[in-house]
Structure formats: C-alpha cells, structure tokens
Design a protein around this motif. Structure first.
Motif, PDB file in Angstrom:
ATOM      1  N   GLY A 271       0.833  -1.206   0.000  1.00  3.75           N
ATOM      2  CA  GLY A 271       0.000   0.000   0.000  1.00  3.75           C
ATOM      3  C   GLY A 271       0.863   1.249   0.000  1.00  3.75           C
ATOM      4  O   GLY A 271       1.840   1.322   0.738  1.00  3.75           O
ATOM      5  N   CYS A 272       0.500   2.217  -0.838  1.00  5.17           N
ATOM      6  CA  CYS A 272       1.216   3.496  -0.904  1.00  5.17           C
ATOM      7  C   CYS A 272       0.315   4.587  -0.345  1.00  5.17           C
ATOM      8  O   CYS A 272      -0.867   4.659  -0.703  1.00  5.17           O
ATOM      9  N   TYR A 273       0.867   5.443   0.502  1.00  2.00           N
ATOM     10  CA  TYR A 273       0.069   6.541   1.049  1.00  2.00           C
ATOM     11  C   TYR A 273       0.252   7.778   0.189  1.00  2.00           C
ATOM     12  O   TYR A 273       1.319   8.419   0.204  1.00  2.00           O
ATOM     13  N   THR A 274      -0.789   8.140  -0.546  1.00  2.00           N
ATOM     14  CA  THR A 274      -0.713   9.305  -1.441  1.00  2.00           C
ATOM     15  C   THR A 274      -1.771  10.357  -1.131  1.00  2.00           C
ATOM     16  O   THR A 274      -1.832  11.380  -1.821  1.00  2.00           O
ATOM     17  N   ALA A 275      -2.598  10.124  -0.096  1.00  2.97           N
ATOM     18  CA  ALA A 275      -3.709  11.052   0.154  1.00  2.97           C
ATOM     19  C   ALA A 275      -3.220  12.479   0.402  1.00  2.97           C
ATOM     20  O   ALA A 275      -3.915  13.442   0.108  1.00  2.97           O
ATOM     21  N   LEU A 276      -2.007  12.606   0.914  1.00  2.00           N
ATOM     22  CA  LEU A 276      -1.469  13.928   1.242  1.00  2.00           C
ATOM     23  C   LEU A 276      -1.318  14.812   0.002  1.00  2.00           C
ATOM     24  O   LEU A 276      -1.531  16.017   0.071  1.00  2.00           O
ATOM     25  N   HIS A 277      -0.957  14.198  -1.130  1.00  2.00           N
ATOM     26  CA  HIS A 277      -0.533  14.971  -2.306  1.00  2.00           C
ATOM     27  C   HIS A 277      -1.030  14.363  -3.615  1.00  2.00           C
ATOM     28  O   HIS A 277      -0.412  14.529  -4.659  1.00  2.00           O
ATOM     29  N   ALA A 278      -2.157  13.663  -3.523  1.00  2.00           N
ATOM     30  CA  ALA A 278      -2.640  12.902  -4.684  1.00  2.00           C
ATOM     31  C   ALA A 278      -2.886  13.775  -5.908  1.00  2.00           C
ATOM     32  O   ALA A 278      -2.430  13.465  -7.007  1.00  2.00           O
ATOM     33  N   LEU A 279      -3.599  14.859  -5.702  1.00  2.00           N
ATOM     34  CA  LEU A 279      -3.961  15.685  -6.857  1.00  2.00           C
ATOM     35  C   LEU A 279      -2.720  16.287  -7.519  1.00  2.00           C
ATOM     36  O   LEU A 279      -2.642  16.401  -8.746  1.00  2.00           O
ATOM     37  N   GLU A 280      -1.744  16.631  -6.701  1.00  2.00           N
ATOM     38  CA  GLU A 280      -0.484  17.142  -7.231  1.00  2.00           C
ATOM     39  C   GLU A 280       0.211  16.075  -8.086  1.00  2.00           C
ATOM     40  O   GLU A 280       0.770  16.377  -9.144  1.00  2.00           O
ATOM     41  N   LEU A 281       0.179  14.818  -7.614  1.00  2.00           N
ATOM     42  CA  LEU A 281       0.825  13.742  -8.380  1.00  2.00           C
ATOM     43  C   LEU A 281       0.109  13.495  -9.708  1.00  2.00           C
ATOM     44  O   LEU A 281       0.748  13.286 -10.745  1.00  2.00           O
ATOM     45  N   TYR A 282      -1.216  13.489  -9.675  1.00  2.00           N
ATOM     46  CA  TYR A 282      -1.956  13.318 -10.939  1.00  2.00           C
ATOM     47  C   TYR A 282      -1.654  14.464 -11.902  1.00  2.00           C
ATOM     48  O   TYR A 282      -1.493  14.255 -13.103  1.00  2.00           O
ATOM     49  N   THR A 283      -1.587  15.678 -11.352  1.00  2.00           N
ATOM     50  CA  THR A 283      -1.310  16.832 -12.215  1.00  2.00           C
ATOM     51  C   THR A 283       0.067  16.684 -12.852  1.00  2.00           C
ATOM     52  O   THR A 283       0.251  16.939 -14.050  1.00  2.00           O
ATOM     53  N   GLN A 284       1.027  16.228 -12.048  1.00  2.00           N
ATOM     54  CA  GLN A 284       2.376  15.984 -12.568  1.00  2.00           C
ATOM     55  C   GLN A 284       2.350  14.957 -13.707  1.00  2.00           C
ATOM     56  O   GLN A 284       2.995  15.144 -14.745  1.00  2.00           O
ATOM     57  N   ALA A 285       1.573  13.891 -13.525  1.00  2.00           N
ATOM     58  CA  ALA A 285       1.509  12.840 -14.556  1.00  2.00           C
ATOM     59  C   ALA A 285       0.860  13.359 -15.842  1.00  2.00           C
ATOM     60  O   ALA A 285       1.345  13.090 -16.946  1.00  2.00           O
ATOM     61  N   VAL A 316     -10.956  23.564  -7.627  1.00  2.00           N
ATOM     62  CA  VAL A 316      -9.659  23.601  -6.951  1.00  2.00           C
ATOM     63  C   VAL A 316      -8.621  24.114  -7.945  1.00  2.00           C
ATOM     64  O   VAL A 316      -8.773  23.905  -9.150  1.00  2.00           O
ATOM     65  N   THR A 317      -7.594  24.766  -7.425  1.00  2.00           N
ATOM     66  CA  THR A 317      -6.531  25.297  -8.291  1.00  2.00           C
ATOM     67  C   THR A 317      -5.189  24.713  -7.867  1.00  2.00           C
ATOM     68  O   THR A 317      -4.883  24.641  -6.670  1.00  2.00           O
ATOM     69  N   LEU A 318      -4.430  24.295  -8.861  1.00  2.00           N
ATOM     70  CA  LEU A 318      -3.064  23.821  -8.625  1.00  2.00           C
ATOM     71  C   LEU A 318      -2.102  24.772  -9.305  1.00  2.00           C
ATOM     72  O   LEU A 318      -2.365  25.220 -10.425  1.00  2.00           O
ATOM     73  N   THR A 319      -1.012  25.064  -8.626  1.00  2.00           N
ATOM     74  CA  THR A 319      -0.021  25.960  -9.222  1.00  2.00           C
ATOM     75  C   THR A 319       1.310  25.219  -9.370  1.00  2.00           C
ATOM     76  O   THR A 319       1.622  24.314  -8.593  1.00  2.00           O
ATOM     77  N   ARG A 320       2.072  25.636 -10.379  1.00  2.00           N
ATOM     78  CA  ARG A 320       3.392  25.052 -10.578  1.00  2.00           C
ATOM     79  C   ARG A 320       4.329  25.700  -9.559  1.00  2.00           C
ATOM     80  O   ARG A 320       4.883  26.762  -9.789  1.00  2.00           O
ATOM     81  N   GLU A 321       4.436  25.042  -8.432  1.00  2.00           N
ATOM     82  CA  GLU A 321       5.168  25.621  -7.312  1.00  2.00           C
ATOM     83  C   GLU A 321       5.765  24.461  -6.521  1.00  2.00           C
ATOM     84  O   GLU A 321       5.032  23.631  -5.972  1.00  2.00           O
ATOM     85  N   THR A 344      10.898  16.690  -3.336  1.00  2.00           N
ATOM     86  CA  THR A 344      10.266  17.929  -3.783  1.00  2.00           C
ATOM     87  C   THR A 344       9.451  17.637  -5.032  1.00  2.00           C
ATOM     88  O   THR A 344       9.936  16.977  -5.950  1.00  2.00           O
ATOM     89  N   ILE A 345       8.202  18.068  -5.021  1.00  2.00           N
ATOM     90  CA  ILE A 345       7.357  17.857  -6.201  1.00  2.00           C
ATOM     91  C   ILE A 345       6.962  19.209  -6.808  1.00  2.00           C
ATOM     92  O   ILE A 345       7.056  20.250  -6.156  1.00  2.00           O
ATOM     93  N   ALA A 346       6.526  19.167  -8.060  1.00  2.00           N
ATOM     94  CA  ALA A 346       6.450  20.396  -8.862  1.00  2.00           C
ATOM     95  C   ALA A 346       5.125  21.160  -8.748  1.00  2.00           C
ATOM     96  O   ALA A 346       5.076  22.346  -9.047  1.00  2.00           O
ATOM     97  N   TRP A 347       4.048  20.477  -8.357  1.00  2.00           N
ATOM     98  CA  TRP A 347       2.727  21.131  -8.319  1.00  2.00           C
ATOM     99  C   TRP A 347       2.242  21.239  -6.884  1.00  2.00           C
ATOM    100  O   TRP A 347       2.519  20.364  -6.068  1.00  2.00           O
ATOM    101  N   LYS A 348       1.468  22.268  -6.625  1.00  2.00           N
ATOM    102  CA  LYS A 348       0.946  22.478  -5.276  1.00  2.00           C
ATOM    103  C   LYS A 348      -0.521  22.878  -5.345  1.00  2.00           C
ATOM    104  O   LYS A 348      -0.899  23.739  -6.151  1.00  2.00           O
ATOM    105  N   LEU A 349      -1.300  22.235  -4.495  1.00  3.44           N
ATOM    106  CA  LEU A 349      -2.719  22.581  -4.393  1.00  3.44           C
ATOM    107  C   LEU A 349      -2.843  23.887  -3.620  1.00  3.44           C
ATOM    108  O   LEU A 349      -2.270  24.024  -2.535  1.00  3.44           O
ATOM    109  N   ALA A 350      -3.578  24.837  -4.213  1.00  3.81           N
ATOM    110  CA  ALA A 350      -3.685  26.157  -3.568  1.00  3.81           C
ATOM    111  C   ALA A 350      -4.514  26.061  -2.288  1.00  3.81           C
ATOM    112  O   ALA A 350      -5.456  25.279  -2.218  1.00  3.81           O
TER     113      ALA A 350
END
Ligand code: NCD
Ligand code: ZN
Ligand code: ZN
Length: 350
Positions: A271-285, A316-321, A344-350
C-alpha cells in the motif's frame, strides 16, 4: 527555478472525487481523513477493515465514525461500500441500495491483498447476489488479480481478465463493474474495448512509476503496493488511457496507509500513502504527458457519470510551485511515511 514562458503556471478544475480510498478506522481516521477532504469532495471508501464491512448496518456505523472524524469547516461525503463474501445474501444488496449511502460492493479475491482473508473464494458462488446488484444498478468494484500461486505476481491482473472478468461479464452483461487500480496494458485495453457497463480507476503512482522504482539503490518498501508496479510499457499504456479522453477511466488514488514499522519490515505491507498529495501527483503525470486539458474529466467528471452522481460544485486550483513533502506524518500512536517522503514535487494545491 523560473518556469519557462510556454508552460502553464496553474490549472483550475471542478472539485474532484477519489473513487478508491482506504481510510482505515479508529484513532488514525482523524490523521488521514483531512488530507483527502482538503482535495476531494467525495471518496469511495474501501471496506477492508478488520473485521470487514459486510453489512449495511456496519457501513452506517463506519460512515458515522468517518463524519465524526472530519474537522469542522471541511466538506466531505464518504461514499460507502460493502465487502462481498461467499455468503453475502441478496437481501443485504437490497438494504444497501435502499440506504442511499452505499454505492458499491467490493470484490477481494480471498488472499489477494491487505485484509482480503474474508474475501471471495470463487466468484461463481456469488452470481445470485450479483444478479440483484445488476438489477438494482449497484456496481461491483474488483481487485482484479488471481491468487493462484502458480501465476507470476506480475501476470496476476492479466490472468484475472481471462479467468474471472470475461466469464463474469458473459454471465451478467449489465452488471456495472469497476476494474480497480489497473496496472497493465491488458487491463487498459480490456476496459477501453468494453461497453458502457465497465469502468476503471487508475492510481497516481501507477501513472508515474514503473517497477524499477521499487529497487532503485536498494529495496524501497514505500513503493510496494498491490497490484505491484509493472514494466514501463504498462505505465505508458495507463498514461495513454487516462489522458485519452475516454470516460471509462477515472481517478482512484488507492491511498492505503500502513504504520511505518509495518512497511519497513521483513514482510512489509502492500500500500502506498498518497492522500497527502494525490492531486499534485496526478497533475504531474498529466503535465508530463502534455495532457493537462484532460485532467478535469478524469478527476471530476468521469467518476460521477459512471456512478450516476452529480458533478461537484466549486473548484480547486493547482499551481506550478515546488514544495517538499514531510518525511513522516502522525498515524495514531505510530507514524506514517507518505509516498515521495522528503522529495520535492512540482505542483501544489492552492
Ligand atoms: N493497494 C494496496 O497495496 N493495499 C490496499 C488494498 C488494495 O487496494 O488492494 C490496502 O488496503 O492496504
Ligand atoms: Zn486492491
Ligand atoms: Zn485499494
């Protein structure tokens, strides 16, 4: 680093949902739930607790515990599921449908994954019950892997299509089925070619990583999940499916928290825990695939359409940050290591 002028610096999408989530129970609920509720309006909550959620009554109580753990000010609707067993009676399906808060039943082939011991030993035993689900339009969600120890762990999903999926769809052609957390080209092709009764969820980690990630510089247990990460050709097929614009594919994180000590262990949990940053990871993909314009349908439209639910209001808004993930998080009495801990990941949920 400055962002090159031709790259979008932000993206705003309709508030999304997570169509495959593990919240667990008890004290840890309050630790993980806010991560999901910050991003997603609703989530399909998996029933693989110990003991599993097999009745409408148990699901009602679990739902109440989830809502009680939700911090004030956060809006979130748990979409409950029941754990299918060899003996789930048809009446339980009717009660589930009548409840209004149960949206699916989950098939765990016995022994296939975390807390699947009470799962189904032979799906044909359940056909009478599944017939009632078909009649009532209640979807079956499947962990699509065979458990036959003779089948290579990397082939278990592809073999499931032949041994379970095809006979099931032949016997019950109008049963809605979600092929959960697909990981192979075979599953992506199968779902793409199927009729409107079949959909699939895809995790962020299966869009971003292939199996090399588990072994980079040593064994890395936080990349171990089921179905296990596959070869690059499969990852590419999943990216293609998710970004194709097909309404059959939708977002399901399969965020699955386990205590740090049970992941970093001689026999570590899947099991991988991604709930913290899931939307950022999808945006990256989606960004890496040049398909940010396809993210909204995948994250916010296709799931509700399949389940017959309305789209969410709000956005929701994601920024390249760039931002750096914590190395661990509180998890009841213990701690939890998120996927990408300390990176460090490239996208951040506002
Ligand atoms: N995906 C996983 O590796 N683990 C999930 C179970 C599951 O979804 O199969 C869990 O509950 O930990
Ligand atoms: Zn699963
Ligand atoms: Zn899962």
């Amino acid at each position: 680093m400055p962002t090159p002028a031709n790259l979008p610096v932000s993206i705003t999408i309709t508030r999304p949902d997570d169509w495959h989530l593990h919240l667990r129970d008890g004290a840890v609920l309050a630790d993980v739930l806010p991560h999901t509720a910050r991003q997603f309006a609703r989530a399909i909550v998996m029933p693989n607790l110990k003991p599993p959620v097999t009745t409408t009554e148990q699901a009602a109580a679990y739902r109440a515990r989830i809502l009680a753990a939700l911090p004030a000010g956060l809006q979130f609707e748990p979409l409950m599921t029941l754990y299918l067993t060899d003996n789930t009676p048809a009446d339980e399906i009717r009660r589930a449908k009548d409840s209004g808060f149960i949206h699916a039943l989950k098939l765990y082939p016995a022994g296939a994954t975390t807390n699947s011991d009470a799962g189904v030993t032979d799906l044909t035993k359940c056909y009478k019950t599944l017939e009632v689900m078909q009649e009532l339009g209640l979807p079956l969600l499947v962990h699509g892997e065979v458990t036959d120890p003779a089948v290579d762990v990397f082939d278990r999903e592809a073999v499931f299509i032949e041994r379970v999926m095809q006979p099931l769809r032949q016997a019950l052609p109008e049963l809605k089925v979600v092929f959960e957390h697909i990981t192979t080209r075979e599953a992506a092709d199968y779902v793409a070619a199927a009729d409107r009764f079949v959909g699939a969820t895809i995790t962020a980690h299966h869009l971003l990583y292939n199996r090399n990630e588990i072994f980079k510089g040593g064994i890395r247990p936080h990349y171990y999940c089921l179905p296990i990460l596959k070869r690059e050709e499969h990852r590419l097929a999943l990216v293609k499916a998710a970004t194709s614009g097909s309404a059959k594919f939708f977002l399901g994180t399969d965020s699955a928290p386990h205590p740090k000590g049970l992941k970093e262990h001689a026999c570590g949990c899947a099991g991988c825990y991604t709930a913290l940053h899931a939307l950022e990871l999808y945006t990256q993909a989606f960004d890496a695939a040049g398909a940010l314009d396809k993210l909204e349908a995948f994250a916010s439209f296709n799931g509700p359409a399949f389940y017959g639910l309305p789209r969410n209001a709000g956005s929701v808004t994601l920024t390249r940050e760039a931002w750096t993930l914590p190395v661990e998080l509180p998890f009841g009495e213990t701690s939890l290591v998120p996927l990408n801990a300390g990176e460090t990941i490239a996208w951040k949920l506002a």
